[in-house]
Write a protein that holds these residues in place. Structure first.
Motif, PDB file in Angstrom:
ATOM      1  N   GLY A  16       0.797  -1.205   0.000  1.00 11.27           N
ATOM      2  CA  GLY A  16       0.000   0.000   0.000  1.00 11.27           C
ATOM      3  C   GLY A  16       0.837   1.264   0.000  1.00 11.27           C
ATOM      4  O   GLY A  16       2.069   1.226  -0.043  1.00 11.27           O
ATOM      5  N   SER A  17       0.149   2.390   0.069  1.00 11.72           N
ATOM      6  CA  SER A  17       0.793   3.700   0.036  1.00 11.72           C
ATOM      7  C   SER A  17       0.313   4.565   1.183  1.00 11.72           C
ATOM      8  O   SER A  17      -0.785   4.379   1.720  1.00 11.72           O
ATOM      9  CB  SER A  17       0.502   4.413  -1.286  1.00 11.72           C
ATOM     10  OG  SER A  17       1.030   3.711  -2.392  1.00 11.72           O
ATOM     11  N   LEU A  18       1.143   5.522   1.532  1.00 11.58           N
ATOM     12  CA  LEU A  18       0.836   6.455   2.598  1.00 11.58           C
ATOM     13  C   LEU A  18       1.615   7.729   2.335  1.00 11.58           C
ATOM     14  O   LEU A  18       2.737   7.678   1.809  1.00 11.58           O
ATOM     15  CB  LEU A  18       1.236   5.857   3.946  1.00 11.58           C
ATOM     16  CG  LEU A  18       0.474   6.253   5.213  1.00 11.58           C
ATOM     17  CD1 LEU A  18      -0.997   5.914   5.093  1.00 11.58           C
ATOM     18  CD2 LEU A  18       1.088   5.537   6.417  1.00 11.58           C
ATOM     19  N   ARG A  19       1.032   8.865   2.694  1.00  2.00           N
ATOM     20  CA  ARG A  19       1.743  10.129   2.569  1.00  2.00           C
ATOM     21  C   ARG A  19       1.829  10.809   3.924  1.00  2.00           C
ATOM     22  O   ARG A  19       0.808  11.082   4.563  1.00  2.00           O
ATOM     23  CB  ARG A  19       1.071  11.076   1.571  1.00  2.00           C
ATOM     24  CG  ARG A  19       1.933  12.309   1.271  1.00  2.00           C
ATOM     25  CD  ARG A  19       1.339  13.225   0.223  1.00  2.00           C
ATOM     26  NE  ARG A  19       0.264  14.059   0.755  1.00  2.00           N
ATOM     27  CZ  ARG A  19      -0.120  15.214   0.222  1.00  2.00           C
ATOM     28  NH1 ARG A  19       0.475  15.667  -0.885  1.00  2.00           N
ATOM     29  NH2 ARG A  19      -1.111  15.898   0.771  1.00  2.00           N
ATOM     30  N   LEU A  20       3.046  11.078   4.348  1.00  4.37           N
ATOM     31  CA  LEU A  20       3.294  11.790   5.584  1.00  4.37           C
ATOM     32  C   LEU A  20       3.491  13.270   5.310  1.00  4.37           C
ATOM     33  O   LEU A  20       4.027  13.652   4.269  1.00  4.37           O
ATOM     34  CB  LEU A  20       4.534  11.240   6.296  1.00  4.37           C
ATOM     35  CG  LEU A  20       4.566   9.741   6.576  1.00  4.37           C
ATOM     36  CD1 LEU A  20       5.837   9.391   7.346  1.00  4.37           C
ATOM     37  CD2 LEU A  20       3.329   9.300   7.339  1.00  4.37           C
ATOM     38  N   VAL A  78       6.642  19.784   4.267  1.00  7.34           N
ATOM     39  CA  VAL A  78       7.401  18.778   3.537  1.00  7.34           C
ATOM     40  C   VAL A  78       6.633  17.469   3.604  1.00  7.34           C
ATOM     41  O   VAL A  78       6.061  17.134   4.644  1.00  7.34           O
ATOM     42  CB  VAL A  78       8.813  18.616   4.119  1.00  7.34           C
ATOM     43  CG1 VAL A  78       9.514  17.405   3.524  1.00  7.34           C
ATOM     44  CG2 VAL A  78       9.629  19.869   3.854  1.00  7.34           C
ATOM     45  N   TYR A  79       6.632  16.747   2.503  1.00  6.34           N
ATOM     46  CA  TYR A  79       5.879  15.507   2.408  1.00  6.34           C
ATOM     47  C   TYR A  79       6.813  14.323   2.172  1.00  6.34           C
ATOM     48  O   TYR A  79       7.911  14.457   1.637  1.00  6.34           O
ATOM     49  CB  TYR A  79       4.873  15.562   1.259  1.00  6.34           C
ATOM     50  CG  TYR A  79       3.887  16.690   1.364  1.00  6.34           C
ATOM     51  CD1 TYR A  79       2.739  16.558   2.136  1.00  6.34           C
ATOM     52  CD2 TYR A  79       4.098  17.889   0.686  1.00  6.34           C
ATOM     53  CE1 TYR A  79       1.829  17.594   2.235  1.00  6.34           C
ATOM     54  CE2 TYR A  79       3.193  18.926   0.777  1.00  6.34           C
ATOM     55  CZ  TYR A  79       2.055  18.777   1.553  1.00  6.34           C
ATOM     56  OH  TYR A  79       1.155  19.811   1.646  1.00  6.34           O
ATOM     57  N   LEU A  80       6.337  13.175   2.561  1.00  9.98           N
ATOM     58  CA  LEU A  80       7.001  11.926   2.223  1.00  9.98           C
ATOM     59  C   LEU A  80       5.950  10.985   1.656  1.00  9.98           C
ATOM     60  O   LEU A  80       5.090  10.500   2.390  1.00  9.98           O
ATOM     61  CB  LEU A  80       7.675  11.293   3.440  1.00  9.98           C
ATOM     62  CG  LEU A  80       8.441  10.006   3.159  1.00  9.98           C
ATOM     63  CD1 LEU A  80       9.694  10.298   2.337  1.00  9.98           C
ATOM     64  CD2 LEU A  80       8.820   9.297   4.459  1.00  9.98           C
ATOM     65  N   GLN A  81       6.015  10.765   0.354  1.00 13.57           N
ATOM     66  CA  GLN A  81       5.127   9.818  -0.297  1.00 13.57           C
ATOM     67  C   GLN A  81       5.763   8.448  -0.236  1.00 13.57           C
ATOM     68  O   GLN A  81       6.879   8.249  -0.724  1.00 13.57           O
ATOM     69  CB  GLN A  81       4.871  10.224  -1.746  1.00 13.57           C
ATOM     70  CG  GLN A  81       3.972   9.267  -2.513  1.00 13.57           C
ATOM     71  CD  GLN A  81       2.558   9.254  -1.989  1.00 13.57           C
ATOM     72  OE1 GLN A  81       1.966  10.309  -1.759  1.00 13.57           O
ATOM     73  NE2 GLN A  81       2.003   8.059  -1.781  1.00 13.57           N
ATOM     74  N   MET A  82       5.067   7.499   0.348  1.00 13.74           N
ATOM     75  CA  MET A  82       5.582   6.151   0.529  1.00 13.74           C
ATOM     76  C   MET A  82       4.725   5.178  -0.270  1.00 13.74           C
ATOM     77  O   MET A  82       3.518   5.065  -0.036  1.00 13.74           O
ATOM     78  CB  MET A  82       5.591   5.769   2.010  1.00 13.74           C
ATOM     79  CG  MET A  82       6.360   6.748   2.890  1.00 13.74           C
ATOM     80  SD  MET A  82       6.451   6.211   4.620  1.00 13.74           S
ATOM     81  CE  MET A  82       4.721   6.334   5.075  1.00 13.74           C
TER      82      MET A  82
END
Length: 115
Positions: A16-20, A78-82
């Motif tokens: 799956g994916s998650l965005r921090l 700031v984002y972190l797309q995982m």
């Protein structure tokens, strides 16, 4: 002083994916660098991704090709797309900012990858 607040963590299935998100208390363009680190129980804190004020990005080997760091200067965020998350990505993720050789940290957000 720089205050950082992370959000977006949670439980996600493998693959799956998650965005921090990391919201800063000041203009992120004024910071030397920002980044994401993570720490799993019993493990050392490790680099996930960083981005400098010049836009240079760097990723830890374990996340290259899966994670992407980005910024929105207007939103001081700031984002972190995982993507393609694995169980070994489970950790507390911390936002970091560097200003005049001083490191600032958020309190972290938990990411759990499990079925």
């Amino acid at each position: 002083q720089v205050q950082l607040v992370e959000s977006g963590g949670g439980l996600v299935q493998p693959g799956g994916s998650l965005r921090l998100s990391c919201a800063a208390s000041r203009s992120i363009s004024s910071l030397n660098a920002m980044g994401w680190y993570r720490q799993a129980p019993g493990k050392e804190r490790e680099l996930v991704a960083t981005i400098t004020s010049d836009g240079i990005v760097n990723y830890g080997d374990s996340v290259k090709g899966r994670f992407s760091i980005s910024r929105d200067n207007a939103e001081n965020t700031v984002y972190l797309q995982m993507n393609s998350l694995k169980s070994e990505d489970t950790a507390v993720y911390y936002c970091n900012a560097v200003l005049h050789f001083v490191y600032y940290w958020g309190r972290g957000t938990q990411v759990t990858v499990s079925s």
